[in-house]
Design a protein around this motif. Structure first.
Motif, PDB file in Angstrom:
ATOM      1  N   LEU A 161       0.821  -1.216   0.000  1.00  0.00           N
ATOM      2  CA  LEU A 161       0.000   0.000   0.000  1.00  0.00           C
ATOM      3  C   LEU A 161       0.854   1.265   0.000  1.00  0.00           C
ATOM      4  CD1 LEU A 161      -2.753  -1.149   2.509  1.00  0.00           C
ATOM      5  CD2 LEU A 161      -2.994  -0.853   0.041  1.00  0.00           C
ATOM      6  N   LEU A 162       1.961   1.253   0.725  1.00  0.00           N
ATOM      7  CA  LEU A 162       2.858   2.406   0.711  1.00  0.00           C
ATOM      8  C   LEU A 162       3.418   2.650  -0.688  1.00  0.00           C
ATOM      9  CD1 LEU A 162       4.783   1.765   4.058  1.00  0.00           C
ATOM     10  CD2 LEU A 162       3.304   3.738   3.581  1.00  0.00           C
ATOM     11  N   LEU A 163       3.790   1.575  -1.360  1.00  0.00           N
ATOM     12  CA  LEU A 163       4.319   1.705  -2.713  1.00  0.00           C
ATOM     13  C   LEU A 163       3.243   2.202  -3.679  1.00  0.00           C
ATOM     14  CD1 LEU A 163       6.658   1.301  -4.692  1.00  0.00           C
ATOM     15  CD2 LEU A 163       5.940  -1.094  -4.937  1.00  0.00           C
ATOM     16  N   LEU A 164       2.035   1.657  -3.575  1.00  0.00           N
ATOM     17  CA  LEU A 164       0.944   2.099  -4.447  1.00  0.00           C
ATOM     18  C   LEU A 164       0.607   3.565  -4.216  1.00  0.00           C
ATOM     19  CD1 LEU A 164      -1.530  -0.945  -4.314  1.00  0.00           C
ATOM     20  CD2 LEU A 164       0.031  -0.317  -6.164  1.00  0.00           C
ATOM     21  N   ALA A 165       0.632   4.001  -2.953  1.00  0.00           N
ATOM     22  CA  ALA A 165       0.326   5.403  -2.644  1.00  0.00           C
ATOM     23  C   ALA A 165       1.350   6.332  -3.280  1.00  0.00           C
ATOM     24  CB  ALA A 165       0.297   5.605  -1.129  1.00  0.00           C
ATOM     25  N   LEU A 166       2.614   6.000  -3.155  1.00  0.00           N
ATOM     26  CA  LEU A 166       3.669   6.830  -3.731  1.00  0.00           C
ATOM     27  C   LEU A 166       3.535   6.929  -5.244  1.00  0.00           C
ATOM     28  CD1 LEU A 166       6.373   8.364  -3.499  1.00  0.00           C
ATOM     29  CD2 LEU A 166       7.538   6.144  -3.643  1.00  0.00           C
ATOM     30  N   VAL A 167       3.339   5.794  -5.885  1.00  0.00           N
ATOM     31  CA  VAL A 167       3.253   5.768  -7.347  1.00  0.00           C
ATOM     32  C   VAL A 167       2.010   6.502  -7.841  1.00  0.00           C
ATOM     33  CG1 VAL A 167       2.874   4.229  -9.311  1.00  0.00           C
ATOM     34  CG2 VAL A 167       4.618   3.667  -7.599  1.00  0.00           C
ATOM     35  N   THR A 168       0.872   6.217  -7.231  1.00  0.00           N
ATOM     36  CA  THR A 168      -0.387   6.823  -7.676  1.00  0.00           C
ATOM     37  C   THR A 168      -0.369   8.338  -7.522  1.00  0.00           C
ATOM     38  OG1 THR A 168      -1.600   4.824  -7.044  1.00  0.00           O
ATOM     39  CG2 THR A 168      -2.883   6.835  -7.333  1.00  0.00           C
ATOM     40  N   PHE A 169       0.035   8.811  -6.356  1.00  0.00           N
ATOM     41  CA  PHE A 169       0.004  10.235  -6.062  1.00  0.00           C
ATOM     42  C   PHE A 169       0.929  11.032  -6.979  1.00  0.00           C
ATOM     43  CE2 PHE A 169       1.510  13.709  -3.054  1.00  0.00           C
ATOM     44  CZ  PHE A 169       0.435  14.527  -3.310  1.00  0.00           C
ATOM     45  N   THR A 170       2.160  10.588  -7.099  1.00  0.00           N
ATOM     46  CA  THR A 170       3.115  11.349  -7.911  1.00  0.00           C
ATOM     47  C   THR A 170       2.816  11.254  -9.399  1.00  0.00           C
ATOM     48  OG1 THR A 170       4.624   9.446  -7.857  1.00  0.00           O
ATOM     49  CG2 THR A 170       4.967  11.167  -6.219  1.00  0.00           C
ATOM     50  N   ALA A 171       2.408  10.086  -9.868  1.00  0.00           N
ATOM     51  CA  ALA A 171       2.136   9.918 -11.293  1.00  0.00           C
ATOM     52  C   ALA A 171       0.924  10.730 -11.727  1.00  0.00           C
ATOM     53  CB  ALA A 171       1.929   8.441 -11.619  1.00  0.00           C
ATOM     54  N   ALA A 172      -0.141  10.702 -10.937  1.00  0.00           N
ATOM     55  CA  ALA A 172      -1.373  11.398 -11.332  1.00  0.00           C
ATOM     56  C   ALA A 172      -1.193  12.911 -11.332  1.00  0.00           C
ATOM     57  CB  ALA A 172      -2.512  11.002 -10.394  1.00  0.00           C
ATOM     58  N   THR A 173      -0.560  13.450 -10.289  1.00  0.00           N
ATOM     59  CA  THR A 173      -0.380  14.907 -10.227  1.00  0.00           C
ATOM     60  C   THR A 173       0.653  15.390 -11.239  1.00  0.00           C
ATOM     61  OG1 THR A 173       1.161  14.520  -8.391  1.00  0.00           O
ATOM     62  CG2 THR A 173      -1.090  15.147  -7.823  1.00  0.00           C
ATOM     63  N   GLY A 174       1.673  14.591 -11.495  1.00  0.00           N
ATOM     64  CA  GLY A 174       2.705  14.999 -12.443  1.00  0.00           C
ATOM     65  C   GLY A 174       2.277  14.888 -13.885  1.00  0.00           C
ATOM     66  N   ALA A 175       1.339  14.006 -14.189  1.00  0.00           N
ATOM     67  CA  ALA A 175       0.905  13.811 -15.577  1.00  0.00           C
ATOM     68  C   ALA A 175      -0.083  14.878 -16.029  1.00  0.00           C
ATOM     69  CB  ALA A 175       0.283  12.426 -15.738  1.00  0.00           C
ATOM     70  N   ARG A 176      -0.962  15.305 -15.137  1.00  0.00           N
ATOM     71  CA  ARG A 176      -2.023  16.228 -15.550  1.00  0.00           C
ATOM     72  C   ARG A 176      -1.982  17.546 -14.780  1.00  0.00           C
ATOM     73  NH1 ARG A 176      -7.391  15.815 -17.614  1.00  0.00           N
ATOM     74  NH2 ARG A 176      -7.804  17.904 -18.415  1.00  0.00           N
ATOM     75  N   GLY A 177      -1.443  17.529 -13.578  1.00  0.00           N
ATOM     76  CA  GLY A 177      -1.436  18.730 -12.751  1.00  0.00           C
ATOM     77  C   GLY A 177      -2.398  18.608 -11.589  1.00  0.00           C
ATOM     78  N   SER A 178      -2.038  19.182 -10.462  1.00  0.00           N
ATOM     79  CA  SER A 178      -2.870  19.095  -9.270  1.00  0.00           C
ATOM     80  C   SER A 178      -4.209  19.792  -9.447  1.00  0.00           C
ATOM     81  CB  SER A 178      -2.124  19.706  -8.079  1.00  0.00           C
ATOM     82  OG  SER A 178      -0.938  19.001  -7.799  1.00  0.00           O
ATOM     83  N   ALA A 179      -4.208  20.943 -10.102  1.00  0.00           N
ATOM     84  CA  ALA A 179      -5.446  21.706 -10.264  1.00  0.00           C
ATOM     85  C   ALA A 179      -6.475  20.942 -11.085  1.00  0.00           C
ATOM     86  CB  ALA A 179      -5.142  23.054 -10.922  1.00  0.00           C
ATOM     87  N   ALA A 180      -6.028  20.202 -12.081  1.00  0.00           N
ATOM     88  CA  ALA A 180      -6.954  19.522 -12.979  1.00  0.00           C
ATOM     89  C   ALA A 180      -7.646  18.329 -12.332  1.00  0.00           C
ATOM     90  CB  ALA A 180      -6.208  19.061 -14.233  1.00  0.00           C
ATOM     91  N   ILE A 181      -7.005  17.711 -11.354  1.00  0.00           N
ATOM     92  CA  ILE A 181      -7.579  16.486 -10.793  1.00  0.00           C
ATOM     93  C   ILE A 181      -8.049  16.655  -9.350  1.00  0.00           C
ATOM     94  CG2 ILE A 181      -6.129  15.047 -12.268  1.00  0.00           C
ATOM     95  CD1 ILE A 181      -4.472  14.383  -9.754  1.00  0.00           C
ATOM     96  N   GLN A 182      -8.007  17.878  -8.812  1.00  0.00           N
ATOM     97  CA  GLN A 182      -8.258  18.049  -7.381  1.00  0.00           C
ATOM     98  C   GLN A 182      -9.683  17.735  -6.958  1.00  0.00           C
ATOM     99  OE1 GLN A 182      -7.958  22.153  -6.027  1.00  0.00           O
ATOM    100  NE2 GLN A 182      -8.415  22.910  -8.076  1.00  0.00           N
ATOM    101  N   SER A 183     -10.639  17.786  -7.857  1.00  0.00           N
ATOM    102  CA  SER A 183     -12.034  17.573  -7.453  1.00  0.00           C
ATOM    103  C   SER A 183     -12.784  16.587  -8.332  1.00  0.00           C
ATOM    104  CB  SER A 183     -12.787  18.915  -7.441  1.00  0.00           C
ATOM    105  OG  SER A 183     -12.178  19.827  -6.551  1.00  0.00           O
ATOM    106  N   VAL A 184     -12.092  15.853  -9.188  1.00  0.00           N
ATOM    107  CA  VAL A 184     -12.781  14.929 -10.100  1.00  0.00           C
ATOM    108  C   VAL A 184     -13.000  13.587  -9.418  1.00  0.00           C
ATOM    109  CG1 VAL A 184     -11.826  16.060 -12.119  1.00  0.00           C
ATOM    110  CG2 VAL A 184     -10.622  14.111 -11.134  1.00  0.00           C
ATOM    111  N   GLY A 185     -13.971  12.835  -9.911  1.00  0.00           N
ATOM    112  CA  GLY A 185     -14.278  11.538  -9.320  1.00  0.00           C
ATOM    113  C   GLY A 185     -13.355  10.426  -9.766  1.00  0.00           C
TER     114      GLY A 185
END
Length: 491
Positions: free
Chosen positions: A270-294
């Motif tokens: 779970l620690l590994l999945l959290a690190l990968v998911t968080f950094t990959a998602a925000t770095g690919a699209r940007g924090s502002a774009a994904i901050q409130s989507v489902g």
């Protein structure tokens, strides 16, 4: 010698050879789970299954509370809390490997009131969370256009009927199903990460506008220092539920040895999945774009809004992740209800088991309640916030239980010992209390709803069930033995 003595302490009494079973023996025989059904792999899969849906959605709302830096710090602190908690629970579950889990630990350390408070908090988490996930499943089914269905009560009902039915079939079959679905979800996160990291840009991480006037606000902390605290509940989404692994203790092969290993392995994944998911998602699209989507992972793979092959794969896999968490949380809720009922804290009939050794009423009653809540409210986010509030209370009490037992009973036989001892559980306790207060920053109404449920439960316990506890239940027997030993020492 110590091992045999500990087994005698926790196992229910056997009837005399050739003699008639006592009423206590008959009572426990009608409330027996199938022993030896779960091994290390199934338990590790169960720990990941509880949580994996949180990697696909929910955590990203913390960006709207703390920005990238605030959520990153919150996730690190919550990861530390869960890691310390898992190590503490690993020791406690090796001491008392029963279906009571957190209730049993707190019962020994904090008495009947502490046991009931802990068990009730766990139940709030595991009854409300499946109801919320059923709503999210309905939203996914509608968004994907599966079978032309719309999100609503027929979809929620189908979820509860199908997956409770699998649980009624048997625990071994249920855990194997959970493992397969979880593996699909984890594989999809790996596919997502590979695709997302190809478009990774550091500049997009801190693209949320800075809120003027917030203490300590900057591009990495756009909502200031307070935003870190407000993001705590969302940092928990990467790990929420992993503490439920000990609830499978009575259905585990060699639980004192297997549970600690499975919990540590699940936490590592779970620690590994959290690190990968968080950094990959925000770095690919940007924090502002994904901050409130489902569906933040899907959005991260669609920079121009057009679906791709990979985004479709991740979208369907998100459904698998929701199924895995929904399915495993039903399991956890039924076992906690079973243990509390078997010991008399809740109506005793709820702990009756079927011929296949499944607590059928412990599955059906929460299922009916969860379906009713989902169909009546349709507010999955609010119910999850209530579940998080219950979870943080249980974390604080379970951590406190470890601290108390370490100091009050240092000589207690411990097949597994927590690295760092009481210091480790003290860290979990402080962070759990901080997360509890943070829930009021996010959703005050959800927190007060949880407190209202707590109040009703406590009134029932104070006025009725605390006078009708079952001394033969393993958790109660274990606590009674501690009281007897303490009295002997005083004499």
């Amino acid at each position: 010698m110590a091992d045999s003595e500990e087994t005698a302490r926790t196992a229910p009494p056997l009837p005399p050879p050739g003699g008639r079973a006592s009423p206590e023996d008959t009572y426990l025989e009608r409330r027996a789970l199938r022993r030896g059904s779960a091994g290390p792999l199934l338990l590790t899969g169960l720990g990941v299954a509880y949580v994996v849906s949180g990697d696909f959605s929910g955590w990203n709302n913390g960006l709207a509370q703390g920005g990238f830096g605030g959520l990153a710090i919150a996730a690190v602190l919550m990861g530390l809390m869960y890691t310390c908690l898992v190590f503490a629970l690993a020791e406690l579950s090796s001491i008392l490997p029963t279906a009571g889990g957190g209730y049993g630990f707190a019962r020994r350390a904090l008495g009947t009131w502490g046991g009931f408070l802990t068990g009730t908090a766990i139940l709030i988490e595991y009854v409300l969370a499946p109801a919320a996930i059923a709503i999210f499943l309905g939203d996914y089914v509608e968004a994907l256009g599966l079978f032309g269905l719309h999100s609503g009560w027929p979809v929620y009902l189908a979820c509860f009927v199908i997956f409770i039915g699998i649980h009624l079939w048997g625990v071994g079959e249920a855990l194997r199903f959970s493992l397969v679905v979880t593996a699909i979800a984890v594989a999809a996160i790996v596919v997502f990460a590979v695709a997302a990291f190809t478009g990774f840009q550091v500049d997009t991480l801190n693209d949320i506008p800075v809120r003027g006037g917030a203490l300590g606000a900057n591009s990495w902390l756009p909502f200031g220092v307070l935003g870190i605290w407000a993001a705590f509940p969302f940092g928990m989404w990467f790990f929420l539920g992993v503490e439920g692994v000990p609830l499978a203790a009575e259905e585990t092969k060699d639980p004192a040895r297997v549970l600690p290993k499975a919990m540590a392995a699940a936490m590592g994944v779970l620690l590994l999945l959290a690190l990968v998911t968080f950094t990959a998602a925000t770095g690919a699209r940007g924090s502002a774009a994904i901050q409130s989507v489902g569906d933040p992972l899907v959005h991260a793979l669609q920079p121009h809004g057009d679906p791709t092959v990979v985004s479709r794969i991740v979208n369907y896999a998100g459904l698998a992740g929701l199924v895995a968490s929904f399915f495993s949380l039903i399991f956890a809720g039924s076992r906690q209800l079973f243990a509390l009922s078997r010991a008399g804290y809740l109506p005793r009939f709820l702990s009756l088991t079927s011929r296949r050794k499944a607590p059928y009423l412990g599955l059906l009653i929460p299922g009916v309640l969860g379906f009713a809540l989902a169909a009546a409210t349709g507010d999955g986010a609010r119910m999850l916030n209530v579940a998080v509030f219950g979870a943080t209370i249980s974390y604080a009490l379970m951590s406190l239980s470890h601290i108390v037992l370490r100091r009050r009973e240092p000589g207690l036989h411990r097949p597994y010992r927590t690295p760092g001892g009481a210091l480790t559980s003290s860290v979990a306790f402080v962070l759990a209390c901080s997360a509890l207060v943070a829930t009021f920053l996010v959703d005050k109404e959800a927190a007060f709803i949880a407190l209202g449920v707590y109040g009703v439960a406590l009134a029932y316990f104070a006025c009725y069930s605390r006078h009708r506890l079952v001394a033969a239940a393993p958790e109660e027997e274990f606590a009674a033995l501690a009281a007897a030993e303490a009295e002997l020492e005083r004499d």
